[in-house]
Design an enzyme around this catalytic site. Structure first.
Site, PDB file in Angstrom:
ATOM      1  N   LYS A   1     -21.655  68.193  38.992  1.00 59.97           N
ATOM      2  CA  LYS A   1     -22.746  67.988  40.110  1.00 59.97           C
ATOM      3  C   LYS A   1     -24.239  68.200  39.197  1.00 59.97           C
ATOM      4  O   LYS A   1     -23.877  69.009  38.219  1.00 59.97           O
ATOM      5  CB  LYS A   1     -23.003  68.935  41.236  1.00 59.97           C
ATOM      6  CG  LYS A   1     -23.664  68.729  42.454  1.00 59.97           C
ATOM      7  CD  LYS A   1     -22.759  67.653  43.174  1.00 59.97           C
ATOM      8  CE  LYS A   1     -23.990  67.228  44.398  1.00 59.97           C
ATOM      9  NZ  LYS A   1     -23.120  66.434  45.509  1.00 59.97           N
TER      10      LYS A   1
ATOM     11  N   ASP B   1     -27.163  61.897  45.820  1.00 61.87           N
ATOM     12  CA  ASP B   1     -27.000  62.951  46.722  1.00 61.87           C
ATOM     13  C   ASP B   1     -28.521  63.097  47.310  1.00 61.87           C
ATOM     14  O   ASP B   1     -29.318  62.286  47.244  1.00 61.87           O
ATOM     15  CB  ASP B   1     -26.385  64.331  46.037  1.00 61.87           C
ATOM     16  CG  ASP B   1     -26.186  65.500  46.659  1.00 61.87           C
ATOM     17  OD1 ASP B   1     -25.321  65.430  47.410  1.00 61.87           O
ATOM     18  OD2 ASP B   1     -27.139  66.501  47.109  1.00 61.87           O
TER      19      ASP B   1
END
Ligand code: NDP
Length: 444
Positions: free
Chosen positions: A124, A164
């Site tokens: 991430k 995201d």
């Protein structure tokens, strides 16, 4: 392994990282029993190796605004685990972003990606840059500056970022463009790309659609029809929009949406036409959800979330810890039958406890929102083969992946009284696959 001891040690080594501790705690608690049935795991210290990311990069991002003023932000990439495939996970741009949030997201991503059945590890990244109020030119310059640092650490077989919060098709396009220029290669290193340069059909829809497909599987276990069910949805970005779209298509009635300023409650239901308005409002004009209430004359509540409203189903789709124990009690008291998480870790541990004690259907984001990364995995396959599949082909694969994840949750999470603990099921299924791969690959 004693989960409390492992957690206490992590808290000592990495203090001030509450979201990361929260995510680790939830997983350790649910896998403890299974883990302890394998003494070889303990000898190989699998747990510490799995809780601590392989590595984490942080860097300064310097960019110039439209007035010529220079700004700095922090950029990060957490490469958590790549034992079953290249690191894979989104990029988040939000002012509140911290290393703790990214570590929790990368940790969760590892188990989620394992659940998808596709060969992807977990990662991430992101920045504390806030896209709010920025011009398109400023967004482009920021994305380019961000990738100027990030590009050395990523690649089609190394680490494949996606979108995201705050990062959608526009931002992926700008980042991919800069990456392509720096590497002088055209590879599928980002997913969520535009359809004209390697993107997959259904990728924008995948997280929201996938969550509803998962919800359908849960409802099936209790013979409940989704038609006519009132649904509370939070957020109004990518995941919330496509969650609403699929709900409407199936005859359910979404009645709420939110953003960080407040929520709208439309008792007449959000229709396809109203949803088109939301898409334009958010994607084109970058406006606030309050404008929906002004346009359609419905209720708007500032600085609040929709959980006190009466409905049958809740689909939190904004951000972490947006639904606490008190909210959960209100939902249950109002007769909610199912909660399916589009966002990552939106429910606090206290809220999860309330749902599970009331024995309502409750699916954690790790399982329910895995459709996004699954279609990202399918985008990687299409890019490697230099082909593109039809909408129907991708959608069918997505449905079958969500069904498969549901089956795995039921397999590992069914309690003696028949209640399915989806948290436990998802954590054990995700963990076992990663653990077996780690054992097979030796101490590296
Ligand atoms: P978007 O940026 O498209 O939308 C995010 C929405 O949530 C916006 O309405 C935003 O409001 C709201 N929001 C964000 N942060 C906060 C906050 N701190 N408090 C209140 N509201 C907030 O993001 P996505 O829809 O892509 O992501 C939503 C969630 O889904 C995240 O948890 C993400 O990790 C998760 N997810 C996303 C996937 C994807 O494919 N995109 C895949 C799997 C999970 P505002 O505009 O006011 O900030």
């Amino acid at each position: 392994m004693k989960s409390e001891e492992v957690l206490a040690q992590l808290k000592r080594r990495f203090p001030n990282e509450p979201e990361y501790h929260q995510a680790v705690h939830e997983v350790l608690e649910s896998i403890e029993e299974v883990y302890n049935q394998h003494p070889e795991f303990e000898k190989a210290n699998l747990i510490e190796r799995l809780c601590i990311p392989d590595r984490m990069f942080s860097f300064r991002v310097t960019w110039v605004d439209d007035k010529g003023q220079v700004h700095t932000n922090m950029g990060y990439r957490v490469q958590h685990c790549n034992v079953i495939g290249p690191y894979k996970g989104g990029i988040r741009f939000h002012a509140s972003l911290t290393p703790s949030i990214l570590k929790f997201l990368a940790f969760e991503q590892t188990f989620k990606n394992s659940l998808t059945t596709l060969p992807m590890g977990g990662g991430k990244g992101g920045s504390d840059f806030s896209p709010k109020g920025k011009s398109s030119a400023e967004i482009m310059r920021f994305c380019q500056a961000f990738v100027t640092e990030l590009w050395r650490h990523i690649g089609p077989d190394t680490d494949v970022p996606a979108g995201d919060i705050g990062v959608g098709g526009r931002e992926i396009g700008y980042m991919f463009g800069m990456y392509r220029k720096l590497t002088r290669e055209f590879t599928g290193t980002f997913t969520g790309k535009g359809l004209t340069f390697g993107g997959s059909l259904i990728r924008p829809e995948a997280t929201g659609y996938g969550n509803v497909y998962f919800l359908l599987e849960m409802l099936k276990t209790s013979n409940i029809d989704i038609k006519g069910k009132k649904c509370l949805v939070s957020g109004s970005g990518n995941v919330a929009q496509y969650t609403c779209e699929k709900l409407i298509e199936l005859g359910a009635i979404p009645v709420s949406l939110s953003d960080s300023d407040g929520y709208i409650y439309d008792e007449n239901g959000i229709t396809m036409e109203k949803l088109e308005y939301v898409k334009e409002l958010k994607e084109l004009y970058r406006g606030r959800i309050k404008e929906y209430a002004d346009t359609y004359g419905c209720k708007y509540v500032p600085n609040a979330r929709p959980w006190a409203e009466k409905a049958d189903i809740a689909l939190p789709s904004a951000t972490q810890n947006e639904l606490n124990g008190e909210d959960a009690k209100k939902l249950v008291a109002n007769g909610v039958i199912a909660v399916s998480e589009g966002a990552n870790m939106p429910s606090t541990p206290e809220a999860i406890e309330v749902f599970q004690s009331a024995k309502i259907l409750y699916a954690p984001g790790k399982a329910a929102n895995a459709g996004g990364v699954s279609v990202s995995g399918l985008e990687m396959t299409q890019n490697s083969e230099r082909i593109s599949w039809s909408t129907e082909e991708v959608d069918n694969r997505l449905k079958s992946i969500m069904k498969n994840i549901h089956e795995n949750c039921v397999k590992y999470g069914t309690q003696p009284d028949g209640y399915v603990n989806y948290v436990k099921g998802a954590n054990i299924a995700g963990f076992m696959k990663v653990a077996k791969a780690m054992m097979a690959q030796g101490i590296v």
